[in-house]
Scaffold this active site. Sequence first.
Site, PDB file in Angstrom:
ATOM      1  N   LYS A  79      50.431  31.723  33.059  1.00  0.00           N
ATOM      2  CA  LYS A  79      49.625  30.496  33.098  1.00  0.00           C
ATOM      3  C   LYS A  79      49.433  29.927  31.688  1.00  0.00           C
ATOM      4  CE  LYS A  79      45.109  28.841  34.837  1.00  0.00           C
ATOM      5  NZ  LYS A  79      43.819  29.261  35.439  1.00  0.00           N
ATOM      6  N   SER A 154      42.636  26.786  39.850  1.00  0.00           N
ATOM      7  CA  SER A 154      43.388  26.107  38.827  1.00  0.00           C
ATOM      8  C   SER A 154      44.751  26.724  38.512  1.00  0.00           C
ATOM      9  CB  SER A 154      42.568  26.064  37.526  1.00  0.00           C
ATOM     10  OG  SER A 154      42.387  27.371  37.014  1.00  0.00           O
ATOM     11  N   SER A 178      39.908  30.683  40.729  1.00  0.00           N
ATOM     12  CA  SER A 178      41.185  30.083  40.308  1.00  0.00           C
ATOM     13  C   SER A 178      42.411  30.972  40.440  1.00  0.00           C
ATOM     14  CB  SER A 178      41.091  29.599  38.858  1.00  0.00           C
ATOM     15  OG  SER A 178      40.394  28.381  38.794  1.00  0.00           O
TER      16      SER A 178
END
Lengths: 487, 85
Positions: A79, A154, A178
Site C-alpha cells: 500500500k 482505504s 481499512s
Amino acid sequence: MIDLTELTIKDAARLLRLGSVSAADLVTAHVERIERLDRHVKAFLRFTPELWERQAEEADRKLRAGDAGPLTGIPMAVKDVLCVRGVETTAGSQILRGFKPPYTGTAVSRLFEAGALMLGVTNCDEFALGSSTENSGYFPTHNPWDVDRVPGGSSGGSAAAVAAGEAIFALGTDTGGSIRQPAALCGVVGMKPTYGRVSRYGLIAFASSLDQIGPFTRSVDDAALVLSVMAGNDPLDATSSERSGGEVLNNYGAGVKGMRLGVPREYYDVQGIEPGVKAAIDQAIKVLRDQGAEIVDVSLPHTDYGLAAYYIIAPAECSSNLARFDGVRYGMSEVDAPNITEAYMRTRRKGFGAEVRRRVMLGTYALSSGYYDAYYLKAQKVRTLIKRDFDQAFERCDAVISATSPTVAFPLGAKTQDPLSMYLCDVLTLGGNLAGLPGISVPCGMSEGLPVGLQVLGPQWGENLVLRVARAYEQASGVKAEVASFA
Amino acid sequence: MLARLGLEPGEEEFYSEQLSSILEHIDRLQQLDTETIAPTAQVVEVSNPLREDVPRPGLTQEDALANAPAAVNGMFRVPSIQEET
C-alpha cells in the site's frame, strides 16, 4: 496447467522448493496478468521492476542453495502509505508526488528479509481516509468482481490486487476498517493485528493511536504466516509490544470445538445490513456451531456511539499528523510564495483533496481551545466505554463474530456526495480499532454475485484465537478466497 | 485559517454544510454521562520503553535534503518568515 497467479503463499512456496517453478516464473506470470487486467482494476499506482528483478534473482539463488526463508520468491504488493527506500511513496496524495523515502519501514523490511519480493505500490484513499478508494489523489480502483463497483477502502488497491490475481499477498493498513472492509468487499482474507503488534515505523501516519499494518491473502494460513513475520518488538516504534511475534500462531489450527463465540446483537442487527449479508452470516454461524463452537448472545451497548467517537479521535489525530505537509522538506511545494504563511496555504490548497480538508477541519475544530472538552476529551471517555463493552463481552466468550461490512460492494460514486454515508461503511469495524483489538475478515459466501466477509474480533493479543476461528470456518465451510473470475 | 488549508471563498459554504451534518451525528455523544469515566489516549498498556543513551547514526544531511523542494547550502530554503521593515 497450474495458473501461477491464483496460488496461495503456501502452495507457491511448495512449488518453489520443489523447483518446479522459479521466482522469476512467478514474477513473469504476475506481470503478464497485471498487463492484461490492471487497466480495468487499477489496483497499482506504480511498479517496482528495479526491486523485483534483483529480489527474484536472489530468491532463485537461495532456493537453489536450499537456503529459502518462509516467503522466498513470493510476490507482494505494498500500500502507498508504507515507506520503501527509493520507491516513490505518496499516501495516495498529490502533496507527496515524487517523494522517495530515505529508509524502508520495519514491516516491509522484515518481509524482504524473509524473501518476499515487491511488485509495486497499490492505490488507496488519500492518507488512508476513506472506505472506497475513490478519495485517491490519482484515480479510483475498481472491484475485480464487478468493475462498476468500489473495492472498499482505504486499502482498496491491495485488496483488489490479491482478488484479481495480481499479487499473491499484499499489505494494507487499518485505522477504522481499512483492511477488513476492502477484504470483505473483494472476497479475500484481511487481518488487522492488535494495536502494537506490528511496528508502525515507516508508515505514513493517519491516526497514530489507531493505525495498524496487516496482510491481505487468499487463505487464513497465509495471513497467519505474513503476520508472524511482521510482528514483534521494534525499538523504532515506542508503541510496539515486547511480546514475541510468534505467539500469534499459538495453537491456531486447533479448531473451534469447545470455544465460545459471541454474536453481538447490536452488530447482528446493525442498521442498514443487507438481507443477503445477514443470510451469509447466519450460515457462517451455523457452520461454526456444527464444528462444536458454543454460540452465545453478547451485547456491545455503546455501539451507537462508536462512529461519533471515532470521527472526533481519528480526524483530531489526522489534523496533527498532516500538519507536517508544509512544502518545506518534501513533496509538493509553493516555496516561491511571497511569505511562509502564503507558501503553506498554497501548498496545502493544491496538494490536499476534499476528504483530507474535511477531516483536517473537523479535527482542528475538535482540538481547538473551547471545544476540546466537549469534543476530544468526551470522545476519549466514550472510547473507554467502548473498550469496556468489549472487555465485558470477552468475559463471556473467546471471540466475537459478525459481518465485516453491512453491505456488499457498492457502485462507484454512490456515496461520494454524502460523507456520513461513507463513514457508516466502517460501523462494524471501527470498534475494534478504538479498543485496539485484533480482527480478521474471511470470505463467507456471496450475495447478489458479490463477496461477503465474516469478521472475527478477539481480545487484545488474541490473534491466535481470531486465526483459529477463521481457519476453522474456512476449512469447514469450503468457502475459499477465490481469484475473481472476470476477463 | 488555523489549519492553513487555503480555502477558496465558495468552498467554505460547501464544507460547512457537510460538516454540520457530521457534527449533528457527533452530538449524540452528549447523551452519555461520562462524568466519572477516565479518558483513553493509549489503548494498549505500555510503559515508557528506554534504550541505552548511546549515539547512533541518523539520516545523513544528503538523505534528509534529497526530497527538498528547494535547498541552499545544505539547508531547506523557505520564503521569508518576517515582513520587511
